[in-house]
Scaffold this motif. Sequence first.
Motif, mmCIF file in Angstrom:
data_model
loop_
_atom_site.group_PDB
_atom_site.id
_atom_site.type_symbol
_atom_site.label_atom_id
_atom_site.label_comp_id
_atom_site.label_asym_id
_atom_site.label_seq_id
_atom_site.Cartn_x
_atom_site.Cartn_y
_atom_site.Cartn_z
ATOM 1 N N ALA A 297 0.832 -1.201 0.000
ATOM 2 C CA ALA A 297 0.000 0.000 0.000
ATOM 3 C C ALA A 297 0.870 1.256 0.000
ATOM 4 O O ALA A 297 0.602 2.211 -0.740
ATOM 5 N N LYS A 298 1.923 1.246 0.788
ATOM 6 C CA LYS A 298 2.847 2.388 0.825
ATOM 7 C C LYS A 298 3.546 2.557 -0.519
ATOM 8 O O LYS A 298 3.725 3.678 -0.997
ATOM 9 N N LYS A 299 3.932 1.446 -1.123
ATOM 10 C CA LYS A 299 4.593 1.510 -2.426
ATOM 11 C C LYS A 299 3.656 2.113 -3.470
ATOM 12 O O LYS A 299 4.052 2.960 -4.264
ATOM 13 N N LEU A 300 2.387 1.699 -3.467
ATOM 14 C CA LEU A 300 1.413 2.238 -4.421
ATOM 15 C C LEU A 300 1.144 3.722 -4.173
ATOM 16 O O LEU A 300 0.929 4.484 -5.115
ATOM 17 N N LYS A 301 1.166 4.117 -2.920
ATOM 18 C CA LYS A 301 0.938 5.527 -2.588
ATOM 19 C C LYS A 301 2.087 6.405 -3.076
ATOM 20 O O LYS A 301 1.864 7.509 -3.573
ATOM 21 N N SER B 145 -3.782 7.199 2.911
ATOM 22 C CA SER B 145 -3.842 8.304 1.943
ATOM 23 C C SER B 145 -4.931 9.313 2.302
ATOM 24 O O SER B 145 -5.430 10.023 1.433
ATOM 25 N N GLY B 146 -5.302 9.356 3.561
ATOM 26 C CA GLY B 146 -6.251 10.359 4.022
ATOM 27 C C GLY B 146 -7.659 10.185 3.492
ATOM 28 O O GLY B 146 -8.373 11.162 3.272
ATOM 29 N N GLY B 147 -8.056 8.945 3.246
ATOM 30 C CA GLY B 147 -9.419 8.668 2.807
ATOM 31 C C GLY B 147 -9.592 8.496 1.315
ATOM 32 O O GLY B 147 -10.665 8.129 0.853
ATOM 33 N N LYS B 148 -8.559 8.762 0.542
ATOM 34 C CA LYS B 148 -8.655 8.590 -0.909
ATOM 35 C C LYS B 148 -8.530 7.103 -1.236
ATOM 36 O O LYS B 148 -7.589 6.446 -0.793
ATOM 37 N N SER B 149 -9.472 6.590 -2.005
ATOM 38 C CA SER B 149 -9.447 5.163 -2.321
ATOM 39 C C SER B 149 -8.434 4.856 -3.413
ATOM 40 O O SER B 149 -8.098 5.706 -4.240
ATOM 41 N N LEU B 150 -7.976 3.624 -3.423
ATOM 42 C CA LEU B 150 -7.054 3.172 -4.460
ATOM 43 C C LEU B 150 -7.736 3.247 -5.825
ATOM 44 O O LEU B 150 -7.110 3.631 -6.814
ATOM 45 N N LYS C 104 -7.586 -6.679 -1.846
ATOM 46 C CA LYS C 104 -8.645 -6.031 -1.058
ATOM 47 C C LYS C 104 -8.052 -5.383 0.192
ATOM 48 O O LYS C 104 -8.358 -4.240 0.520
ATOM 49 N N ARG C 105 -7.163 -6.114 0.881
ATOM 50 C CA ARG C 105 -6.548 -5.566 2.090
ATOM 51 C C ARG C 105 -5.616 -4.402 1.761
ATOM 52 O O ARG C 105 -5.588 -3.396 2.480
ATOM 53 N N ILE C 106 -4.874 -4.510 0.683
ATOM 54 C CA ILE C 106 -3.996 -3.410 0.241
ATOM 55 C C ILE C 106 -4.825 -2.151 -0.006
ATOM 56 O O ILE C 106 -4.450 -1.055 0.405
ATOM 57 N N ALA C 107 -5.974 -2.311 -0.664
ATOM 58 C CA ALA C 107 -6.847 -1.162 -0.941
ATOM 59 C C ALA C 107 -7.377 -0.541 0.350
ATOM 60 O O ALA C 107 -7.470 0.690 0.457
ATOM 61 N N GLU C 108 -7.699 -1.370 1.328
ATOM 62 C CA GLU C 108 -8.179 -0.850 2.615
ATOM 63 C C GLU C 108 -7.090 -0.051 3.320
ATOM 64 O O GLU C 108 -7.340 1.051 3.831
ATOM 65 N N ILE C 109 -5.886 -0.596 3.335
ATOM 66 C CA ILE C 109 -4.758 0.100 3.972
ATOM 67 C C ILE C 109 -4.441 1.382 3.211
ATOM 68 O O ILE C 109 -4.195 2.433 3.820
ATOM 69 N N PHE C 110 -4.446 1.301 1.891
ATOM 70 C CA PHE C 110 -4.166 2.467 1.057
ATOM 71 C C PHE C 110 -5.099 3.617 1.419
ATOM 72 O O PHE C 110 -4.659 4.762 1.574
ATOM 73 N N GLN C 111 -6.378 3.324 1.567
ATOM 74 C CA GLN C 111 -7.347 4.377 1.882
ATOM 75 C C GLN C 111 -7.043 5.009 3.240
ATOM 76 O O GLN C 111 -7.178 6.216 3.403
#
Length: 92
Positions: free
Chosen positions: A21-25, A56-61, A46-53
């Motif tokens: 998730a950090k890498k994608l951000k 990233s301050g609420g912004k979805s993947l 699915k879990r990566i997307a949850e962590i990403f959100q």
Amino acid sequence: MIQGKRSTNQEPNEEKCQQDAKKLKNDRSTETYTQIFTTRSYPELKRIAEIFQTISGGKSLKEVVEKEFRGDVEDVFVDMLDYANNKAEYYA
């Protein structure tokens, strides 16, 4: 995008998902997104997307994908996220 290297893990590794998730951000390159999206299992995505959100301050993947990518690449990434999030709804 078809590589045949998708993980079969049904129980996501929390630490690995956080790293992804950090890498994608931090790295919005097509190569990074393709590598993660094509090698992680759908429960992991699915879990990566949850962590990403969360990080990233609420912004979805999905929002980021729709903003950063275009054409077939965007379509494939969005489809993969939709499928990972809810298989039944994806096919409905």
